[in-house]
Design a protein around this motif. Structure first.
Motif, PDB file in Angstrom:
ATOM      1  N   THR A  32       9.617  -2.090   0.017  1.00 24.48           N
ATOM      2  CA  THR A  32       8.636  -2.551  -0.947  1.00 24.48           C
ATOM      3  C   THR A  32       8.845  -4.033  -1.215  1.00 24.48           C
ATOM      4  O   THR A  32       9.964  -4.472  -1.472  1.00 24.48           O
ATOM      5  N   MET A  33       7.773  -4.780  -1.161  1.00 24.59           N
ATOM      6  CA  MET A  33       7.803  -6.205  -1.454  1.00 24.59           C
ATOM      7  C   MET A  33       7.146  -6.451  -2.809  1.00 24.59           C
ATOM      8  O   MET A  33       6.157  -5.797  -3.136  1.00 24.59           O
ATOM      9  N   ARG A  34       7.694  -7.376  -3.569  1.00 24.71           N
ATOM     10  CA  ARG A  34       7.167  -7.658  -4.902  1.00 24.71           C
ATOM     11  C   ARG A  34       7.012  -9.160  -5.128  1.00 24.71           C
ATOM     12  O   ARG A  34       7.760  -9.954  -4.557  1.00 24.71           O
ATOM     13  N   TRP A  35       6.063  -9.484  -5.969  1.00 31.50           N
ATOM     14  CA  TRP A  35       5.945 -10.840  -6.504  1.00 31.50           C
ATOM     15  C   TRP A  35       6.353 -10.789  -7.967  1.00 31.50           C
ATOM     16  O   TRP A  35       5.913  -9.910  -8.715  1.00 31.50           O
ATOM     17  N   TYR A  36       7.161 -11.757  -8.358  1.00 32.95           N
ATOM     18  CA  TYR A  36       7.557 -11.956  -9.741  1.00 32.95           C
ATOM     19  C   TYR A  36       7.110 -13.360 -10.143  1.00 32.95           C
ATOM     20  O   TYR A  36       6.826 -14.209  -9.288  1.00 32.95           O
TER      21      TYR A  36
END
Length: 115
Positions: A32-36
């Motif tokens: 899973t890739m996320r942007w913060y």
């Protein structure tokens, strides 16, 4: 593991930007890739995420309907399309992947929304 964000900049309220995160050093489609994002004086907060192989996405309530996360498994790249930008979206945006118990981060890209 290496994550490199790009695409930030200065934009007027109501404008759009597309952020990119180029990933390497791991099997991109397996995680899973996320942007913060982190605004000055505030804690880092999750903006959006996309599961392995792009099967499912989610986003924070504050950006729903305005931001869209997507991924390109062939290019090992995750994107964040941002529209209807507001001054409160101003922050440094970071790409993230968690592998096992460890979080990996890029260097961040600055997004400034101002007239």
């Amino acid at each position: 593991v290496h994550l490199v964000e790009s695409g930030g900049g200065l934009v007027q309220p109501g404008g759009s930007l597309r952020l990119s995160c180029a990933a390497s050093g791991f099997t991109f489609r397996s995680y899973t890739m996320r942007w913060y994002r982190q605004a000055p004086g505030k804690e880092r907060e999750v903006v959006a995420g996309i599961t392995s192989a792009g099967g499912s996405t989610n986003s924070a309530d504050s950006v729903k309907g305005r931001f869209t996360i997507s991924g390109d498994n062939a290019k090992y790249t995750v994107y964040l399309q941002m529209s209807s930008l507001k001054p409160e979206d101003t922050a440094v945006y970071y790409c993230n992947v968690r592998i096992g118990s460890r979080d990996y981060w890029g260097q961040g890209t600055q997004v400034t929304v101002s007239s």
